[in-house]
Each structure stands twice: as C-alpha cells, then as structure tokens.
Write an enzyme that holds these catalytic residues in place. Structure first.
Site, PDB file in Angstrom:
ATOM      1  CG  ASP A   8     -31.238  16.099  23.592  1.00 29.50           C
ATOM      2  OD1 ASP A   8     -30.290  16.442  24.327  1.00 29.50           O
ATOM      3  OD2 ASP A   8     -31.731  14.948  23.608  1.00 29.50           O
ATOM      4  CG  ASP A  10     -26.836  11.668  24.651  1.00 28.97           C
ATOM      5  OD1 ASP A  10     -26.010  11.256  23.839  1.00 28.97           O
ATOM      6  OD2 ASP A  10     -26.520  12.249  25.711  1.00 28.97           O
ATOM      7  CG  ASN A 117     -19.003  11.656  27.312  1.00 30.29           C
ATOM      8  OD1 ASN A 117     -17.781  11.673  27.408  1.00 30.29           O
ATOM      9  ND2 ASN A 117     -19.789  11.196  28.272  1.00 30.29           N
ATOM     10  CG  ASP A 169     -34.536  12.118  23.891  1.00 28.77           C
ATOM     11  OD1 ASP A 169     -33.853  13.148  24.004  1.00 28.77           O
ATOM     12  OD2 ASP A 169     -34.237  11.040  24.422  1.00 28.77           O
TER      13      ASP A 169
HETATM   14  C1  G6P Z   1     -27.824  13.717  28.063  1.00 28.05           C
HETATM   15  C2  G6P Z   1     -28.508  12.405  28.329  1.00 28.05           C
HETATM   16  C3  G6P Z   1     -28.524  12.111  29.809  1.00 28.05           C
HETATM   17  C4  G6P Z   1     -27.121  12.185  30.376  1.00 28.05           C
HETATM   18  C5  G6P Z   1     -26.534  13.556  30.130  1.00 28.05           C
HETATM   19  C6  G6P Z   1     -25.094  13.680  30.604  1.00 28.05           C
HETATM   20  O1  G6P Z   1     -28.658  14.739  28.440  1.00 28.05           O
HETATM   21  O2  G6P Z   1     -29.842  12.421  27.852  1.00 28.05           O
HETATM   22  O3  G6P Z   1     -29.077  10.826  30.010  1.00 28.05           O
HETATM   23  O4  G6P Z   1     -27.133  11.921  31.774  1.00 28.05           O
HETATM   24  O5  G6P Z   1     -26.565  13.830  28.727  1.00 28.05           O
HETATM   25  O6  G6P Z   1     -24.286  12.902  29.767  1.00 28.05           O
HETATM   26  P1  G6P Z   1     -22.744  12.629  29.963  1.00 28.05           P
HETATM   27  O7  G6P Z   1     -22.336  12.039  28.635  1.00 28.05           O
HETATM   28  O8  G6P Z   1     -22.085  13.942  30.237  1.00 28.05           O
HETATM   29  O9  G6P Z   1     -22.618  11.685  31.095  1.00 28.05           O
HETATM   30 MG    MG Z   2     -31.912  13.333  24.787  1.00 25.48          MG
END
Ligand code: G6P
Ligand code: MG
Length: 217
Positions: A8, A10, A117, A169
């Site tokens: 993963d 983030d 992103n 996480d």
């Molecule tokens: C990851 C993060 C989430 C987030 C998701 C979408 O999984 O842990 O908290 O909502 O990505 O992210 P984005 O950058 O596309 O909004």
């Molecule tokens: Mg994460």
C-alpha cells in the site's frame, strides 16, 4: 514461497495519511463538522467518495450527489496542493532502502493503492523506481477490503497470490490482501490491531521476514 511483495502507499511508504487527514479536516472545518483522527483511521484504504461519507456522517445537513462531488474535488485540490511540496525525503523512514534491499534479494515489488493520486506521489518521492507494477485507484472498481486490487497486483507481477505478501496500514487493506490469498503484513494502525499474519512497526522489519535466497539478512 514468497516471491513478490505488494505495498500500500499512503501510511506505508509515505506519510500522506497525515496529509489526507489535514485536507479532510480543513473541509470539515469549513463545513462546521467535527472530524477526528479515529474517523481518519477509518478512511485508510478506502476510496475518496467512501471517505467523504465518513467525513459527513456527523453533519446535520444532507448533501446531493452533485454537492458531494464538489466537496470531494475541493478536498482533492487542497490535498494535491500539499502533494506538490513532496520530495524524496518525505518517503517514510527506511522506505527506499527497504524496497532496494528486497529487490536486490530478488523479490518482485508492486503497489496496490486505492489512491488516484498514487502516480503523482510515486513521481515526487522517487519510489516508483523500485516497483515492477503499479495498481492505483483508477484501475480498480471495488475498494479494499475487496480483494480485487491485491489480486490485480499479483497478476501484474506474474505471480500467484499465494506467492505474494501484502503490506498495509489499513484494516481494510489487510483484509483485502488476506481475501486475495496473500500473506498479510500489518503496519501502523492495522498492526496495532493485530490484524496481519505478521505485524510490524517499521518497514525495515520486513528484511528479516523476507530473507534472500541464501538466507541473507
Ligand atoms: C488511500 C488512502 C485513503 C484514500 C484513498 C483515495 O487508500 O488510505 O485514505 O481515501 O487512498 O485517495 P485519493 O488520493 O484518490 O483521494
Ligand atoms: Mg494506507
């Protein structure tokens, strides 16, 4: 035998979980809605629109689909402005070194992130250079804890799910990896909950778990 490791992004390789928190908190503040870190933890691993539902759950007002799309765009614009300032030094402690060492040991490495992103974050931090496959939020139709994203990443590595480990996480992420048939490794909040088959507190702890062919550590 584990031949591939799927990460993963983030909160695992980069501390963008904190930036997500700040961006959601700013939106909630503007709307006059309380938003805390426990709610932010529930946003880990799930999509932007699912996260917005958690942000809005304490709102007395209800929002139309069009208004929700605009709120998600507002949060994302603010979040991307924060991402513009990322540099390689923003990768989490030991991220680049651990990825490099695992590759040198012959493991194939992939990303499985729900974030749309992710390509920008990989580019800004330089971490994309260590990955053999990248599956991001624009490539999947079902969010974690559905197994789709980890299954796709294993397939892109050319490996069976059972030949891969998944590091996440989020509770939703550990569940997704396990449902896909990967060995699940928890880190951060998912490790604190004891959710993984292995639970670690730092990325460097992967190195003794995944030794090289000659047992090199
Ligand atoms: C990851 C993060 C989430 C987030 C998701 C979408 O999984 O842990 O908290 O909502 O990505 O992210 P984005 O950058 O596309 O909004
Ligand atoms: Mg994460």
């Amino acid at each position: 035998m584990i031949k591939g490791i799927v990460f993963d992004l983030d909160g695992v390789l980069v501390s963008t979980d904190e930036l997500h928190y700040r961006a959601w908190k700013a939106l909630a503040g503007r709307l006059g809605i309380p938003f805390d870190r426990a709610q932010n933890d529930r946003c880990r691993g799930i999509s932007r629109m699912e996260s917005l539902e958690i942000v809005l759950e304490r709102s007395p007002k209800s929002y139309s689909p069009e208004e929700k799309a605009a709120l998600a765009a507002e949060k994302n614009d603010n979040y991307r402005a924060m991402l513009a300032g990322l540099t390689p030094s923003d990768a989490l402690e030991g991220a680049a070194e651990t990825l490099a060492a695992l590759r040198a040991r012959g493991y194939r490495l992939a990303l499985a992130s729900s974030s749309k992103n992710a390509p920008l974050i990989l580019e800004r931090t330089g971490l994309g250079a260590y990955l053999d496959a990248v599956v991001d939020g624009s490539r999947v139709t079902r969010s974690k804890p559905d197994p789709e994203i980890f299954l796709t990443a294993a397939r892109e590595l050319g490996l069976e799910p059972g030949e891969c480990a998944g590091v996440d996480d989020a509770l939703a992420g550990v569940e997704s990896a396990r449902a896909a048939g990967l060995l699940a490794v928890g880190i951060g909040p998912s490790a604190a909950a004891g959710a993984g088959d292995y639970n670690i507190s730092r990325l460097g702890e992967l190195l003794p778990l995944f030794p090289g062919a000659e047992g090199e550590i």
